[in-house]
Scaffold this active site. Structure first.
Site, short mmCIF file in Angstrom:
data_model
loop_
_atom_site.label_atom_id
_atom_site.label_comp_id
_atom_site.label_asym_id
_atom_site.label_seq_id
_atom_site.Cartn_x
_atom_site.Cartn_y
_atom_site.Cartn_z
N CYS A 2 0.88 -1.17 0.00
CA CYS A 2 0.00 0.00 0.00
C CYS A 2 0.92 1.22 0.00
O CYS A 2 1.59 1.49 0.99
CB CYS A 2 -0.91 0.00 1.23
SG CYS A 2 -1.94 1.49 1.35
N GLU A 104 -4.03 1.39 -6.14
CA GLU A 104 -3.10 0.37 -6.63
C GLU A 104 -3.08 0.48 -8.15
O GLU A 104 -4.03 0.97 -8.77
CB GLU A 104 -3.51 -1.04 -6.20
CG GLU A 104 -3.39 -1.32 -4.71
CD GLU A 104 -1.96 -1.31 -4.20
OE1 GLU A 104 -1.02 -1.14 -5.02
OE2 GLU A 104 -1.77 -1.44 -2.98
#
Length: 226
Positions: A2, A104
């Site tokens: 992340c 992402e």
């Protein structure tokens, strides 16, 4: 991993959802939070939930310098109880990192395409995190944190092979409960969030530049758009 996220919910919602009693952080809406920046974190201090600022990228108390932070923005859930930088933090140094979405990237025709992931409710949630306090050569204390990641659910796996550990409701409250010290109990929270409770959509590739942080970054765009 992340490596970028958002926190666009207003301060009143964050305080209410996580029952924050005291805020030592200059809160602002942010559309492209990046590693090494100061981020809001919520800890439990003698039964009182406090929101403070933490440098994103953990600097263990024993580290000789702060450069390690670039390698510790995330902590893999698998084997975390054995890693020198994280194992001693699992008992007492857990925190919640409020967010309402994360990014992402997936390789598409024409380049990497960012996607934003949210809860279906679009409400604020928390990443499971760990924190530590390091003293720099000038003697100043630096609070830093890491976001724990796990294997992806079906929604995220279409884009990336890792996802942050997401906590809501009682799970979030328990994560920073000072009475929870058993390793097995702590590790039980480090699992993928249910895919059916999340959504994803493509966003502008301008997210890739950390200098960009404005509201239109979180707007949905057609796939393969620039």
């Amino acid at each position: 991993m992340c490596g970028r996220y958002t926190i666009t919910s207003n301060i009143e919602e964050v305080v209410e959802v996580f029952s924050v009693r005291k805020t030592n952080y200059e809160y602002m809406e942010r559309y492209n939070v990046a590693p090494t920046q100061l981020v809001p974190g919520i800890i439990n201090n003698d039964g009182q939930r406090i929101m403070e600022d933490f440098k994103w990228g953990l600097i263990p108390f024993w580290s000789k310098d702060s450069k390690i932070a670039y390698k510790t923005i995330n902590a893999r859930a698998e084997g975390i109880e054995k890693k020198p930088a994280f194992r001693h933090l699992l008992k007492r140094n857990r925190l919640l990192i409020p967010s309402d979405g994360f990014y992402e990237w997936r390789q598409e025709e024409g380049g990497k395409q960012p996607f934003r992931f949210q809860l279906k409710t679009k409400s604020v949630f928390a990443f499971a995190g760990l924190y530590d306090t390091w003293r720099n050569p000038e003697g100043e204390e630096v609070q830093s944190c890491t976001i724990i990641t796990t294997t992806p659910n079906a929604l995220v796996s279409d884009v990336h092979d890792r996802m942050p550990v997401i906590l809501t409701g009682e799970a979030a409250a328990s994560w920073i409960n000072e009475d929870m010290e058993g390793t097995d109990d702590v590790l039980s929270y480090l699992r993928p969030y249910p895919a059916e409770l999340m959504v994803k959509y493509p966003v502008s590739r301008n997210v890739g530049n950390v200098r960009n942080s404005y509201a239109t970054l979180i707007e949905e765009v057609p796939l393969n758009s620039k």
